[in-house]
Design a protein around this motif. Structure first.
Motif, mmCIF file in Angstrom:
data_model
loop_
_atom_site.group_PDB
_atom_site.id
_atom_site.type_symbol
_atom_site.label_atom_id
_atom_site.label_comp_id
_atom_site.label_asym_id
_atom_site.label_seq_id
_atom_site.Cartn_x
_atom_site.Cartn_y
_atom_site.Cartn_z
ATOM 1 N N ARG A 272 -39.643 20.082 27.967
ATOM 2 C CA ARG A 272 -38.777 19.850 29.118
ATOM 3 C C ARG A 272 -39.434 18.846 30.071
ATOM 4 O O ARG A 272 -40.656 18.844 30.222
ATOM 5 N N PRO A 273 -38.633 18.010 30.728
ATOM 6 C CA PRO A 273 -39.215 17.070 31.697
ATOM 7 C C PRO A 273 -39.661 17.815 32.955
ATOM 8 O O PRO A 273 -39.152 18.896 33.260
ATOM 9 N N TRP A 274 -40.603 17.233 33.656
ATOM 10 C CA TRP A 274 -41.003 17.830 34.925
ATOM 11 C C TRP A 274 -39.923 17.565 35.976
ATOM 12 O O TRP A 274 -39.234 16.546 35.939
ATOM 13 N N ASP A 276 -39.870 16.642 39.021
ATOM 14 C CA ASP A 276 -39.947 15.466 39.889
ATOM 15 C C ASP A 276 -39.654 14.162 39.154
ATOM 16 O O ASP A 276 -39.549 13.111 39.798
ATOM 17 N N ALA A 277 -39.556 14.234 37.826
ATOM 18 C CA ALA A 277 -39.296 13.010 37.063
ATOM 19 C C ALA A 277 -37.861 12.530 37.239
ATOM 20 O O ALA A 277 -37.579 11.328 37.109
ATOM 21 N N VAL A 279 -35.289 13.050 35.275
ATOM 22 C CA VAL A 279 -34.703 12.578 34.015
ATOM 23 C C VAL A 279 -34.160 13.764 33.242
ATOM 24 O O VAL A 279 -34.454 14.925 33.547
ATOM 25 N N LYS A 281 -34.473 14.233 29.787
ATOM 26 C CA LYS A 281 -35.262 14.630 28.619
ATOM 27 C C LYS A 281 -36.741 14.355 28.861
ATOM 28 O O LYS A 281 -37.103 13.399 29.569
ATOM 29 N N ALA A 282 -37.588 15.164 28.226
ATOM 30 C CA ALA A 282 -39.029 14.968 28.354
ATOM 31 C C ALA A 282 -39.458 13.603 27.839
ATOM 32 O O ALA A 282 -40.404 13.001 28.349
ATOM 33 N N GLU A 284 -38.097 10.956 28.335
ATOM 34 C CA GLU A 284 -37.811 9.941 29.347
ATOM 35 C C GLU A 284 -38.714 10.068 30.569
ATOM 36 O O GLU A 284 -38.656 9.248 31.485
ATOM 37 N N ASP A 285 -39.542 11.089 30.594
ATOM 38 C CA ASP A 285 -40.460 11.312 31.709
ATOM 39 C C ASP A 285 -41.483 10.167 31.733
ATOM 40 O O ASP A 285 -42.229 9.966 30.772
ATOM 41 N N THR A 288 -45.142 11.082 30.946
ATOM 42 C CA THR A 288 -45.300 11.454 29.533
ATOM 43 C C THR A 288 -45.300 10.211 28.661
ATOM 44 O O THR A 288 -46.109 10.083 27.726
#
Length: 404
Positions: A272-274, A276-277, A279, A281-282, A284-285, A288
């Motif tokens: 999972r994305p954080w 604060d990103a 976005v 999807k992860a 797209e972080d 990352t």
């Protein structure tokens, strides 16, 4: 008398690989076969005999046999790539032939023509060689207590060996012993020999199916024909040391590839994305993305140095001397630093980027870190920095032994 651990040892039926391109192609085929059950084999510590047989019968175990004895004599750069490809699928099984290749190199360096013909024929047919070299109780890795004494037309050997990678699966074992003059001799013996006991007691957290356990040698008789004066490989400049090291570095490169492969897949599919990103999807972080890019760049650098080291060994093979062997050891030392560090980093970053769910037991992704952490302990990479720095500052060539 102890009883050897049970494992079916079938007669071999290997194909013979003819050139470097075929070796790379077959390595990818074997990797696809090994990848499918790698996680489950790690969980259970069990390797079906058909998997080991398929690996050795593929012909990959004979690719270093010299051309004059019927082999492909692939380049050292190709061999490193083959080991890395297979190890990215299953580094435990990728490690099993590592000592097999080193034993074939011992034969090449110190064997008579008749010895080479006999043992290289075995390798091409698919016989698996394992090591009984190291010992666990001495002051350091060169403190060998196993002894060899003359007995009629051969010799008797007594001792206790540890870290005997592949011993459970082997047709033959190479047993290292000291003679009456404290010189290292290497004896090749069939696994079923009287006086030879394979103990399946490898219990490490990583590289769990390498069968790197104990071998007991009790009154083992060896014909003189099966004995090789391996000490001679270090009395003069040879590639024995850098050869052993490049095969080890290649396994670490494979572990790093496996960790990065599974990191990318997990980030894409399950992480999972954080918050604060901002976005969906992860994958797209942005932080990352940066981390994955950095891992890839450092792995590419490690692979490049590994390939370069192979080419340096290839250049020195025809006429090794003090200068060319030193350059080979330095090139491998540089590669081994990076393959060690990226294997540990990539297998650790997997959890940071995958998140808590990546640690669930069902995924078994910790096997990459366990494999990296265990295999990179083969010899201390901090001494590789010393080897390179000492040569640059003081003009001192790397030491001559199996770890340099």
């Amino acid at each position: 008398m102890s009883v050897s651990a049970a494992y079916p040892i079938n007669p071999p039926s290997a194909v013979v690989i003819r050139d470097d391109a075929e070796a790379i192609r077959v390595a990818h085929e074997v990797a696809a076969l090994l990848l499918a059950g790698a996680s489950e084999r790690d969980r259970t510590r069990q390797v079906p005999v058909e998997v080991v047989d398929a690996f050795s019968n593929s012909g990959l175990w004979g690719i270093t046999v010299p051309r004059e004895y019927g082999g492909a004599q692939v380049s050292y750069a190709t061999l490193a790539q083959v080991i890395a490809i297979v190890s990215a699928a299953d580094p435990s099984l990728g490690q099993i032939p590592q000592n097999h290749y080193c034993l074939l190199e011992d034969i090449r360096l110190q064997g008579s023509h008749d010895q080479k013909q006999f043992f290289f024929d075995l390798a091409l047919a698919g016989h698996r060689f394992a090591n009984a070299l190291s010992e666990t109780g001495g002051k350091n890795v060169q403190d060998i207590r196993t002894r060899l004494v003359a007995d009629g037309e051969g010799y008797r050997i007594d001792g206790r060996k540890g870290y005997c990678t592949g011993s459970l699966y082997a047709h033959w074992l190479g047993v290292l012993a000291l003679d009456s003059e404290d010189r290292a001799q290497l004896a090749f013996v069939p696994r079923e020999s009287a006086g030879l006991t394979v103990v399946d007691d490898w219990d490490s957290i990583g590289q769990r199916t390498t069968s790197s356990g104990t071998v007991l040698v009790e009154g083992l008789w060896v014909p003189a024909f099966n004995l090789f004066p391996t000490y001679r490989s270090y009395e003069r400049p040879t590639l024995a040391g850098p050869f052993a090291q490049i095969t080890t570095a290649a396994i670490d490169a494979g572990i790093a590839r496996a960790a990065l492969r599974d990191t990318i897949a997990f980030v894409r599919e399950q992480a999972r994305p954080w918050i604060d990103a901002g976005v969906e999807k992860a994958s797209e972080d942005p932080l990352t993305i940066i981390q994955v890019g950095g891992l890839d760049i450092r792995l590419e650098a490690a692979d490049a140095l590994l390939e370069r080291a192979g080419r340096v060994l290839d250049q020195a093979r025809a006429a090794p001397d003090e200068a060319s062997v030193a350059q080979a050891s330095l090139a491998v030392a540089r590669a081994k630093v990076l393959t060690t560090e990226i294997a540990i980093e990539a297998s650790n970053k997997l959890f940071e980027l995958g998140g808590t769910r990546s640690t669930l037991r069902k995924h078994n992704l910790d096997r990459h870190w366990r494999n990296a952490r265990v295999h990179t302990l083969h010899d201390p990479v901090r001494w590789k920095y010393h080897v390179v720095g000492n040569w640059l500052l003081n003009g001192i060539n790397p030491p001559r032994h199996d770890w340099s």
